[in-house]
Every structure is written in structure tokens, then in C-alpha cells.
Design a protein around this motif. Structure first.
Motif, short mmCIF file in Angstrom:
data_model
loop_
_atom_site.label_atom_id
_atom_site.label_comp_id
_atom_site.label_asym_id
_atom_site.label_seq_id
_atom_site.Cartn_x
_atom_site.Cartn_y
_atom_site.Cartn_z
N ALA A 74 0.81 -1.22 0.00
CA ALA A 74 0.00 0.00 0.00
C ALA A 74 0.85 1.28 0.00
O ALA A 74 0.57 2.22 -0.75
N TRP A 75 1.88 1.32 0.84
CA TRP A 75 2.66 2.55 0.95
C TRP A 75 3.34 2.89 -0.37
O TRP A 75 3.42 4.05 -0.77
N LEU A 76 3.81 1.85 -1.08
CA LEU A 76 4.49 2.08 -2.35
C LEU A 76 3.48 2.43 -3.45
O LEU A 76 3.74 3.27 -4.30
N PHE A 77 2.31 1.80 -3.38
CA PHE A 77 1.29 2.05 -4.39
C PHE A 77 0.82 3.50 -4.34
O PHE A 77 0.66 4.15 -5.37
N ARG A 78 0.62 4.02 -3.15
CA ARG A 78 0.21 5.41 -3.02
C ARG A 78 1.22 6.35 -3.66
O ARG A 78 0.88 7.28 -4.38
N GLY A 79 2.50 6.10 -3.40
CA GLY A 79 3.55 6.93 -3.98
C GLY A 79 3.58 6.81 -5.49
O GLY A 79 3.75 7.82 -6.20
N ALA A 80 3.40 5.58 -5.99
CA ALA A 80 3.44 5.36 -7.44
C ALA A 80 2.28 6.08 -8.12
O ALA A 80 2.45 6.69 -9.18
N MET A 82 0.05 10.37 -11.59
CA MET A 82 -0.86 11.52 -11.76
C MET A 82 -0.18 12.70 -12.45
O MET A 82 -0.85 13.58 -13.00
N LEU A 83 1.13 12.73 -12.43
CA LEU A 83 1.86 13.81 -13.08
C LEU A 83 1.98 13.61 -14.59
O LEU A 83 2.33 14.53 -15.32
N LEU A 84 1.66 12.39 -15.06
CA LEU A 84 1.79 12.08 -16.48
C LEU A 84 0.59 12.62 -17.26
O LEU A 84 -0.51 12.76 -16.72
N PRO A 85 0.78 12.93 -18.55
CA PRO A 85 -0.33 13.44 -19.37
C PRO A 85 -1.49 12.44 -19.41
O PRO A 85 -1.28 11.24 -19.61
N GLY A 86 -2.69 12.95 -19.22
CA GLY A 86 -3.88 12.11 -19.30
C GLY A 86 -4.15 11.26 -18.08
O GLY A 86 -5.10 10.48 -18.06
N LYS A 87 -3.32 11.39 -17.02
CA LYS A 87 -3.49 10.56 -15.82
C LYS A 87 -3.88 11.37 -14.59
O LYS A 87 -3.83 10.86 -13.48
N ARG A 88 -4.27 12.61 -14.78
CA ARG A 88 -4.57 13.46 -13.64
C ARG A 88 -5.78 13.00 -12.83
O ARG A 88 -5.92 13.35 -11.66
N ASN A 89 -6.66 12.24 -13.47
CA ASN A 89 -7.87 11.79 -12.77
C ASN A 89 -7.61 10.61 -11.85
O ASN A 89 -8.48 10.23 -11.08
N MET A 90 -6.44 10.00 -11.94
CA MET A 90 -6.12 8.89 -11.06
C MET A 90 -5.81 9.41 -9.66
O MET A 90 -5.18 10.45 -9.50
N THR A 91 -6.30 8.70 -8.65
CA THR A 91 -6.07 9.11 -7.27
C THR A 91 -5.65 7.91 -6.44
O THR A 91 -5.95 6.77 -6.79
N PRO A 92 -4.95 8.13 -5.31
CA PRO A 92 -4.61 7.01 -4.41
C PRO A 92 -5.85 6.27 -3.93
O PRO A 92 -5.81 5.06 -3.72
N GLU A 93 -6.97 6.99 -3.77
CA GLU A 93 -8.20 6.36 -3.30
C GLU A 93 -8.69 5.32 -4.30
O GLU A 93 -9.24 4.28 -3.93
N MET A 94 -8.51 5.59 -5.60
CA MET A 94 -8.91 4.63 -6.62
C MET A 94 -8.16 3.32 -6.43
O MET A 94 -8.75 2.23 -6.54
N ALA A 95 -6.88 3.40 -6.13
CA ALA A 95 -6.07 2.20 -5.94
C ALA A 95 -6.47 1.48 -4.66
O ALA A 95 -6.60 0.24 -4.64
#
Length: 296
Positions: free
Chosen positions: A239-245, A250-263
Motif C-alpha cells: 500500500a505505501w508504495l502504491f500510493r507513492g506510485a 498523476m503527473l503524467l499526461p492524461g493521468k490526472r484523474n487517477m487518485t490514491p483512493e482509486m487504488a
């Protein structure tokens, strides 16, 4: 006065959505004349029929709705755009409305993400407004709240996972990814519209509409691997690594809608009973059998 020999008319907003792709031909096959609403007026490839008429309308301007003597409106655009349409529909003597919300109304209610909180608030406000205005205007409304919607082509759920697998031949999972899911096919939701359209028992009610099978997030992804003809390969991440990843992604183009909560929701059950829909209008969704194709 309308011609009694002419086919009944239905207006469909958000007609180029994934549900619209299946709904428009179903309506035509059921004998309806369809008036499809799209801001860009782009014809839906799955519904190029002479009984489908396209109208360029900006849904934020309800007065742009076509003056059609329709029996109903099926709203596939965001639910919060529906309440302002109701007075206009009432002026056109349209009393039957079906709209689509989401079970996110419940599943994201306690999310720590500000964007998800805002989404839940919009769904809540929309349903409250539909209930209030619907009563005042004597509208026969129905709201469907689907779970994870897919068509394996244009959706933002299964198709996104499939593309990741196609590109990298593995999929990252948070721990056991044991959270339960009920993917519901867009065509089953289109059929639900047809089945409920003229059913008085569905008037002034909201229904959770989930898929016909409950399986874990991991099992769901395994099915996608299988549909692509690939062996299931997972990268299990704590979990700790997934949140960071996720924050990096989220910084990549087209990935701004991804959130740690989704994971983190990979290990949370998101199940909703559709027994009421089955009882009232015969909703019987299919099992989760994705038909993703590997373009390679």
C-alpha cells in the motif's frame, strides 16, 4: 396535433456515450423515432438509421432542446444536467424521464479525495432536485445507478485495464485486490431503459443496476487477461508504495484523474443489489465475459 400513424418519439441526451451506442439501435428496433442530442452532432456509428435524427445541442442551455412531440427523454449525459431540463420538458408535455446516476453516490461518500467528494455532492444534489422538481411538475422519472460500466472499447474501466495489459503484459495490484466488483455491460443498461420506459411501477424511483456476476478485483483482471489471450501476470505492490506510485503517475499526461483512493478501493467491496430492478422490470444482466481484443 401529432400524426397517430407516426412512430412514438424519444429524445436521447448524451447519445454518443457508450450506453447510447447500444440504446439508439435498440430504440429503433422497438419502433421508436429517436432524436439524438450531441453537442458536436457526431453520428453514433452503431445507430446510423433513418429513424435517428441528430440535433446539435449544448446541454447547459436547456432552451436548445428540439421542439419534438416526444413521449419520453432518456438522459445519458451527467445527471446534474437533468434538473434544468425538466421545466422545458414539462412545457413540451414530456412527462417520462429516465436518467443515469452512479453507485459512486454511496461508494465514494467517505472518500478523502476532494474531487470525489465534489462528485458525490453533485449526484446527491441532482437526485434531490429531480425528486423535488419531478413532483412539482408531475414527471414520471426513473434514475438508474449503475456500478462499473464497460463495453471493452470506449469505457474508462475495463478498456483502460485492457490497454495497460496490451502495452505491458502485466498489471499492478494493491495487495490481494480482494475487493468485490459487479461490472455491468452498457448494452444491459440500454436494455434496462427499454424495459422500464413504459413500466409505471418504475415511476419516481431510483434503482441500483449492477452486473450479473460478483467477483474480486483480481478475478476481474484475470478475465481481461484471458480475453486478450495472455497469461495473467501481476505485480503485487504494498500500500505505501502504491500510493507513492499513483502520485507519480498523476503527473503524467492524461493521468490526472487517477487518485490514491482509486487504488485503495481494489480491496474494498463495491457491491450493490439489483433485486428491485429485476422484480420491477425484469433486469437480468449478463455475466462478466469481456471481449477485449489485442490490436497486436
Amino acid at each position: 396535433m401529432s400524426d397517430p400513424a407516426s412512430p412514438p418519439k424519444v429524445i436521447v441526451t448524451g447519445a454518443t456515450s457508450i450506453i447510447g451506442h447500444f440504446l439508439l439501435p435498440r430504440l429503433v428496433n422497438a419502433g421508436y423515432e429517436v432524436h439524438a442530442i450531441s453537442r458536436n452532432c457526431r453520428e453514433n456509428p452503431g445507430a446510423t438509421d433513418k429513424k435517428v435524427f441528430w440535433h446539435p445541442v449544448d446541454m447547459t442551455h436547456p432552451e436548445q432542446l428540439p421542439r419534438v412531440n416526444a413521449q419520453a427523454l432518456i438522459h445519458l449525459a451527467p445527471l446534474w444536467l437533468l434538473p434544468p431540463l425538466l421545466p422545458v420538458l414539462s412545457s413540451l408535455q414530456i412527462k417520462r424521464v429516465i436518467g443515469f446516476g452512479s453507485t459512486s453516490l454511496f461508494s465514494k461518500a467517505s472518500s478523502a479525495d476532494a474531487g470525489e467528494q465534489q462528485l458525490v455532492a453533485r449526484f446527491v444534489a441532482a437526485e434531490e432536485a429531480i425528486t423535488r422538481l419531478g413532483s412539482a411538475l408531475e414527471m414520471n422519472w426513473t434514475v438508474f445507478r449503475p456500478t462499473l460500466v464497460y463495453d471493452c472499447v470506449h469505457d474508462k474501466n475495463i478498456a483502460v485495464i485492457a490497454r495497460f495489459i496490451q502495452n505491458y503484459s502485466f498489471f499492478p495490484l494493491l495487495g490481494e485486490a480482494s475487493g468485490l466488483r459487479q461490472p455491468v455491460h452498457a448494452d444491459d443498461l440500454a436494455e434496462a431503459c427499454i424495459m422500464a420506459l413504459n413500466q409505471p411501477v418504475t415511476f419516481c424511483r431510483a434503482y441500483n443496476v449492477s452486473g450479473g456476476e460478483t467477483l474480486s478485483y483480481r478475478q476481474m483482471v484475470e478475465r481481461i487477461f484471458s480475453s486478450l489471450g495472455k497469461p495473467a501476470r501481476f505485480l503485487i505492490i504494498p500500500a505505501w508504495l502504491f500510493r507513492g506510485a499513483i502520485r507519480v503517475i498523476m503527473l503524467l499526461p492524461g493521468k490526472r484523474n487517477m487518485t490514491p483512493e482509486m487504488a485503495m478501493r481494489m480491496n474494498i467491496d463495491l457491491c450493490f443489489d439489483h433485486a428491485d430492478a429485476t422484480r420491477d422490470f425484469g433486469f437480468l444482466p449478463r455475466l462478466f465475459l469481456p471481449y477485449c481484443e489485442d490490436p497486436k
